[in-house]
Structure formats: structure tokens, C-alpha cells
Design a protein around this motif. Sequence first.
Motif, PDB file in Angstrom:
ATOM      1  N   THR A  46       0.855  -1.186   0.000  1.00 32.80           N
ATOM      2  CA  THR A  46       0.000   0.000   0.000  1.00 32.80           C
ATOM      3  C   THR A  46       0.888   1.233   0.000  1.00 32.80           C
ATOM      4  O   THR A  46       1.746   1.386   0.879  1.00 32.80           O
ATOM      5  CB  THR A  46      -0.935   0.029   1.223  1.00 32.80           C
ATOM      6  N   ALA A  52       1.968   7.281  -3.563  1.00 33.41           N
ATOM      7  CA  ALA A  52       0.708   6.926  -4.224  1.00 33.41           C
ATOM      8  C   ALA A  52       0.438   7.820  -5.430  1.00 33.41           C
ATOM      9  O   ALA A  52      -0.038   7.355  -6.466  1.00 33.41           O
ATOM     10  CB  ALA A  52      -0.453   7.026  -3.232  1.00 33.41           C
ATOM     11  N   ARG A  56       3.341   5.358  -9.810  1.00 29.69           N
ATOM     12  CA  ARG A  56       3.247   4.626 -11.074  1.00 29.69           C
ATOM     13  C   ARG A  56       4.301   5.131 -12.060  1.00 29.69           C
ATOM     14  O   ARG A  56       4.985   4.343 -12.718  1.00 29.69           O
ATOM     15  CB  ARG A  56       1.846   4.792 -11.665  1.00 29.69           C
ATOM     16  N   ASP A  61       6.115   0.924  -7.214  1.00 31.67           N
ATOM     17  CA  ASP A  61       5.602  -0.422  -6.960  1.00 31.67           C
ATOM     18  C   ASP A  61       6.572  -1.476  -7.475  1.00 31.67           C
ATOM     19  O   ASP A  61       6.886  -2.459  -6.783  1.00 31.67           O
ATOM     20  CB  ASP A  61       4.212  -0.591  -7.591  1.00 31.67           C
ATOM     21  N   TYR A  96      -3.247   1.941  -3.737  1.00 33.39           N
ATOM     22  CA  TYR A  96      -2.859   3.347  -3.686  1.00 33.39           C
ATOM     23  C   TYR A  96      -3.838   4.053  -2.759  1.00 33.39           C
ATOM     24  O   TYR A  96      -5.041   4.114  -3.035  1.00 33.39           O
ATOM     25  CB  TYR A  96      -2.887   3.959  -5.089  1.00 33.39           C
TER      26      TYR A  96
END
Length: 220
Positions: A46, A52, A56, A61, A96
Motif C-alpha cells: 500500500t 501513491a 506509477r 511499486d 494506492y
Amino acid sequence: MKDFSVFDIIGPRMVGPSSSHTAGAVRIGLVARSFIKGHISSVEITLYGSFADTGRGHGTDRAIVAGILGVEPDDPRIKYSMLLAKSEDMAVTVNYSHEPTDHPNTARIKVTGDDNKSFTIVGISIGGGNIRIIEINGMEVSFGGDYPTLIAFYNDVPGVISKVSTVLAAMNINIAFMRVFRQAKRKEACMVIETDAIINGEVLDVLSNCVEEIAEVCAI
């Protein structure tokens, strides 16, 4: 006047694009990996705050998954970590969250082994590839992984710290820093010991066998 190191000038050896969002994220993953003995069957990540919002694009991640797989921050395989996870039969879930946190680059990672034993850590990336681990299984802790680190969960009774110190001294391991964390008196506690020498499997076995109050011990 502060003394600067080469690290301060050129930063960590890493694959980009970001020391905080990539190199730091890999290091948090490497710490999470240390808590599971054997194959890791599943991972739940998370991301909070800036992690968050921009994770990406920066591959945060993928960087965390790479660390959990044992990939170092300067390894070009980071970008392929999701494929590597699949090839190693490690299920990955990424969430996220917009929940507010004290630090913008925060990740919560739950790792589960084949024996269904799981650990959850919370780590923050503080810049330049540096990190702090601030929580393990709901217990507040604080360490950066810059030294070889021994982590022991144990029953909070008199004499345990002395027993652990005696074992380390007998095995010629010098303690650089030590901190103890607990949620309540005489309940479960966590000992974090940073040392000058690598903690190998033999040391962990001796501690597990000789200090009966220890419930779980691992090394980073």
C-alpha cells in the motif's frame, strides 16, 4: 562545518528515475524480504502520499517488488520485477491510498511465506536512497538499515537483553547501536541491534536456541 562524503555529492548507485521513489523503495522492499525465511508466496503493498500520487510514473511499486525479490537498487532488472515475481510464483497486490500519513513517501508492505506466516512493515523513503522503517507488525520501531541489523521479538522479562548481548560478544560481534521497543510492560517487545559485522544464519540459530524468551529473530 559539515563534512560531506562522496555519497552526498553524487548520490547512491541506482537505476532511476528517483532516489526517493526508486532506490529508497527498493531498500524498503529488501528489508521486508528479510522477515520471511524461504519462499515468499504473496505480497500486499500500500502506497501513501507522494508514493501513491507519482509512484506509477516513478515505478515505486516495481521497485518495492524488486527489493522483495532480492534485487539491488542499481540492478536494471527493477523495471521487470513484476514479471520476475510471476516467474517466482509470488502474487503481488498494489494499493494506492489517499489516507494521510506523517511522511509523504510511505509504504506499507505485508509479506507472507509458504507457511502462511506474515509480517507487515511500514517504511519511509527520506531522500537520497535513505530509508527508515517505522513499524513492524503494528509496533513502532525506528532503524535505517545502514548497518547490519538484528531484529528480535521477545517476551519483555528481565535479563533478555543481557543474554542477547552475551551471545553476540561470544561470537565476536560488536554492537554499534541498540534500541528496544514495546507496547506495554511485560508484553511483546522488539529489540533492534545494529552491529559492525554481518549477522549470519549461525548467529540467528544460536540466539533462537539459547535465548528461550525470543519468539522470532531475523537479520537485515
